[in-house]
Design a protein around this motif. Structure first.
Motif, short mmCIF file in Angstrom:
data_model
loop_
_atom_site.label_atom_id
_atom_site.label_comp_id
_atom_site.label_asym_id
_atom_site.label_seq_id
_atom_site.Cartn_x
_atom_site.Cartn_y
_atom_site.Cartn_z
N VAL A 5 0.84 -1.20 0.00
CA VAL A 5 0.00 0.00 0.00
C VAL A 5 0.88 1.25 0.00
CG1 VAL A 5 -1.70 1.31 1.33
CG2 VAL A 5 -1.93 -1.16 1.11
N GLY A 6 2.00 1.21 0.73
CA GLY A 6 2.92 2.34 0.72
C GLY A 6 3.48 2.62 -0.66
N VAL A 7 3.76 1.57 -1.42
CA VAL A 7 4.24 1.75 -2.80
C VAL A 7 3.16 2.39 -3.66
CG1 VAL A 7 4.98 0.53 -4.88
CG2 VAL A 7 5.89 -0.15 -2.66
N ILE A 8 1.93 1.92 -3.53
CA ILE A 8 0.82 2.49 -4.30
C ILE A 8 0.63 3.96 -3.94
CG2 ILE A 8 -1.68 2.39 -4.66
CD1 ILE A 8 -1.47 -0.64 -4.30
N ALA A 9 0.73 4.29 -2.64
CA ALA A 9 0.61 5.67 -2.21
C ALA A 9 1.74 6.53 -2.76
CB ALA A 9 0.59 5.74 -0.68
N ALA A 10 2.96 5.97 -2.82
CA ALA A 10 4.09 6.72 -3.36
C ALA A 10 3.88 7.03 -4.84
CB ALA A 10 5.38 5.92 -3.17
N LEU A 11 3.35 6.07 -5.59
CA LEU A 11 3.05 6.32 -7.01
C LEU A 11 2.01 7.44 -7.16
CD1 LEU A 11 2.88 2.66 -8.38
CD2 LEU A 11 4.71 4.33 -8.73
N GLN A 12 1.02 7.43 -6.30
CA GLN A 12 0.00 8.48 -6.35
C GLN A 12 0.58 9.84 -6.00
OE1 GLN A 12 -2.77 6.84 -3.56
NE2 GLN A 12 -3.90 5.67 -5.10
N PHE A 13 1.44 9.87 -4.98
CA PHE A 13 1.97 11.15 -4.50
C PHE A 13 3.03 11.72 -5.43
CE2 PHE A 13 4.80 13.80 -1.98
CZ PHE A 13 3.91 14.57 -1.25
N ALA A 56 -4.66 8.50 -0.86
CA ALA A 56 -5.38 7.51 -0.06
C ALA A 56 -4.87 6.09 -0.25
CB ALA A 56 -6.87 7.56 -0.39
N GLY A 57 -3.93 5.87 -1.19
CA GLY A 57 -3.50 4.50 -1.45
C GLY A 57 -4.68 3.65 -1.91
N THR A 58 -4.86 2.51 -1.29
CA THR A 58 -6.02 1.67 -1.61
C THR A 58 -7.18 1.91 -0.66
OG1 THR A 58 -5.14 -0.11 -0.22
CG2 THR A 58 -4.58 -0.17 -2.57
N THR A 59 -7.02 2.82 0.31
CA THR A 59 -8.06 3.07 1.29
C THR A 59 -9.06 4.08 0.74
OG1 THR A 59 -6.94 4.91 2.42
CG2 THR A 59 -6.36 2.66 3.10
N GLY A 60 -10.03 4.45 1.57
CA GLY A 60 -11.09 5.33 1.11
C GLY A 60 -10.79 6.80 1.23
N HIS A 61 -9.77 7.18 2.00
CA HIS A 61 -9.49 8.61 2.23
C HIS A 61 -8.07 8.73 2.78
CE1 HIS A 61 -9.84 12.68 3.95
NE2 HIS A 61 -10.82 12.85 3.10
N PRO A 62 -7.38 9.87 2.54
CA PRO A 62 -6.03 10.04 3.10
C PRO A 62 -5.97 9.91 4.62
CG PRO A 62 -6.41 11.66 1.37
CD PRO A 62 -7.71 10.94 1.57
N ILE A 63 -7.00 10.37 5.32
CA ILE A 63 -7.00 10.21 6.77
C ILE A 63 -6.95 8.73 7.13
CG2 ILE A 63 -8.36 10.53 8.88
CD1 ILE A 63 -9.43 13.10 7.73
N GLU A 64 -7.74 7.93 6.42
CA GLU A 64 -7.76 6.49 6.70
C GLU A 64 -6.40 5.87 6.40
OE1 GLU A 64 -10.50 2.56 5.74
OE2 GLU A 64 -10.38 4.17 4.26
N LEU A 65 -5.78 6.28 5.30
CA LEU A 65 -4.44 5.74 4.97
C LEU A 65 -3.46 6.05 6.09
CD1 LEU A 65 -2.32 4.52 3.05
CD2 LEU A 65 -2.03 6.83 2.08
N GLY A 66 -3.46 7.29 6.58
CA GLY A 66 -2.52 7.65 7.63
C GLY A 66 -2.73 6.85 8.90
N VAL A 67 -3.98 6.64 9.30
CA VAL A 67 -4.27 5.87 10.51
C VAL A 67 -3.91 4.41 10.32
CG1 VAL A 67 -6.11 5.13 12.06
CG2 VAL A 67 -6.04 7.50 11.27
N VAL A 68 -4.21 3.85 9.15
CA VAL A 68 -3.87 2.45 8.87
C VAL A 68 -2.35 2.24 8.93
CG1 VAL A 68 -3.79 0.73 7.02
CG2 VAL A 68 -5.94 1.86 7.56
N GLY A 73 5.95 3.87 6.47
CA GLY A 73 6.13 5.23 6.95
C GLY A 73 5.97 6.25 5.84
N ALA A 74 6.44 5.93 4.63
CA ALA A 74 6.25 6.84 3.50
C ALA A 74 4.76 7.00 3.19
CB ALA A 74 7.00 6.31 2.28
N GLY A 75 4.02 5.91 3.23
CA GLY A 75 2.58 6.01 3.01
C GLY A 75 1.92 6.92 4.03
N LEU A 76 2.37 6.81 5.29
CA LEU A 76 1.83 7.70 6.33
C LEU A 76 2.11 9.15 6.01
CD1 LEU A 76 1.99 7.15 10.13
CD2 LEU A 76 2.77 9.31 9.19
#
Length: 460
Positions: free
Chosen positions: A147-155, A189-201, A234-237
């Motif tokens: 998920v962190g890799v997917i978030a990095a691609l998005q960011f 947000a990675g694969t989650t529903g919202h950036p807040i959710e990604l950070g908490v996960v 940590g990068a995803g966070l």
């Protein structure tokens, strides 16, 4: 004399831990916006896996062949109490007239309750022994790194891989996108529903990655893979650009430093500073944005929005104080959004629902910390502390967003609650040991308990 092929261990048959690992992969890697086609309400692949887990648990307790644990367990009792409270508020709401839209939402919500509780019960009673629990938690860390890799691609590249993670028979809901903007930076947000959710996960998974990274040397295995996973999580966070993520890491750190040895605290501090330095160089301005999230609280529109609806909530709570107006009946855009799960729980499920909701987290934390008191194995004690730190994140984070409205963090929370129950059962079945010396009870004093292997699976 010909030499035959080397003996290989017999393959292990699928068990509750196997199902839990499958759930982890589906929960973390399938986009939260992906749902089944042709159903009257939205059902994600993880929801379907949770319903299957509930069915498995029910069937397993009717037989002696599916290897489900039986006997009392505080986590299972807390899950039962939560389920009873949700059924009570659902029955209360549907016994009288409900508008058709609210009735549909109530029906949907009770189905999701069964799915999430099924995940908790599967983890609590289906994961037998430390080896199988490690298997599930390692799968969770690897999935979190993905998920962190997917978030990095998005960011970094504004490339949303989740658009391509779909299959025949599924569709994407028309909910929020995976890439947002905040202060000239993307927040994802990675694969989650919202950036807040990604950070908490991510804040919930990092302690588990650190547990395996720090303990790799004692297990005689390479640690680089786990440090890499921790860095990706940590990068995803960081890429979530979320206050809730920072708050989650703050409470995780507060819990972990109370039980970590001084040497581990030092290395964690050095690693954390190094990680932030790399992020500052790799993504200029990111740390400044995070700092601004906390220095501009008084003028932040999102903070003002979160507090302006307290009067509305108070009026609704006063109408149904004990059992609420009905699970799932308060939803956007028909009603105001309460970015606070505790307020939303009071409105929908009343005081009883709120107490049982918070109670399942508190019971999971108690079970995890109880393991530290019962076991003299340093690895088991550290895992207990780790699971407690993971569960503090959603307990605190529920005050900053409507946690139960997000499938990934809810499913992950119930999985870890069940894992704490599983670990407590395994630890209680270990042979009794002499009391630990004071320097071993307090790792900060520099002592280390002698290693001890848990019982094999068949002994549980």
């Amino acid at each position: 004399m010909p030499v035959g092929p080397p003996d290989r261990p017999a393959p292990r048959s699928a068990d509750g831990a196997t199902l839990a690992a499958v759930f982890v992969m589906v929960l973390m890697l399938a986009p939260a916006r992906l749902v089944f086609r042709g159903l009257p309400f939205s059902l994600t692949p993880a929801d379907a896996a949770g319903l299957f887990a509930a069915l498995w648990w029910f069937c397993a307790h009717l037989t002696t062949t599916l290897a489900a644990a039986k006997g009392p367990n505080p986590v299972r009792t807390a899950l039962f109490a939560y389920t009873a409270a949700m059924l009570a508020t659902y029955g209360y709401a549907t016994a009288a007239y409900l508008p058709p839209d609210e009735l549909d939402m109530a029906d949907h919500s009770i189905v999701l309750v069964v799915a999430t509780v099924g995940v908790g019960l599967l983890a609590c009673d289906g994961i037998r022994g430390r080896e199988r629990l490690d298997f599930v938690l390692r799968c969770l860390v690897v999935a979190g790194a993905a998920v962190g890799v997917i978030a990095a691609l998005q960011f970094v590249l504004a490339f949303d891989l989740t658009k391509y993670l779909t299959f025949p028979g599924f569709r994407f809901t028309s909910e929020l996108p995976a890439i947002f903007e905040r202060n000239t930076l993307r927040r994802v947000a990675g694969t989650t529903g919202h950036p807040i959710e990604l950070g908490v996960v991510c804040a919930m998974i990092i302690p588990i990655a650190l547990h395996y990274a720090f303990g790799a040397r004692d297990r005689g295995e390479p640690s680089l893979r786990w440090w890499l996973c921790a860095a990706l999580i940590g990068a995803g966070l960081m890429f979530s650009v979320s206050r809730s993520a920072v708050l989650g890491m703050a409470v995780v750190s507060a819990v972990l430093v109370t039980g970590w040895p001084a040497r581990r605290r030092m290395w964690a501090a050095v690693g954390g500073v190094g990680f932030l330095a790399v992020m500052k160089v790799a993504v200029p301005g990111l740390l400044s944005v995070f700092l601004g999230l906390f220095t501009s609280l008084s003028s932040d529109s999102s903070i003002q929005y979160r507090t302006h609806d307290y009067a509305v909530a108070a009026a609704e709570i006063g109408n149904h104080p004990w059992i609420g107006r009905g699970l799932g009946t308060w939803y956007a855009p028909k009603h105001l959004i309460f970015d606070n799960q505790y307020i939303l729980s009071l409105v929908e499920t009343g005081v009883i629902g709120l107490v049982t909701f918070a109670g399942i987290f508190l019971t999971g934390i108690w079970a995890a910390l109880r393991v530290r008191r019962l076991s003299s194995d340093p690895a088991v004690r550290d895992l207990g502390l780790t699971l407690a730190a993971c569960l503090v994140v959603p307990l605190v984070g529920a005050a900053t967003f409507d946690l139960r409205s997000f499938a990934t963090v809810t499913g992950l929370s119930f999985l870890i609650i069940g894992a704490a129950g599983s670990l407590l059962r395994t630890t209680r079945r270990e042979p009794a040991r002499a009391p630990l010396p004071p320097e071993e009870v307090n790792p900060a004093a520099g002592g280390a308990a002698p290693p001890r292997s848990p019982l094999p699976d068949h002994a549980h």
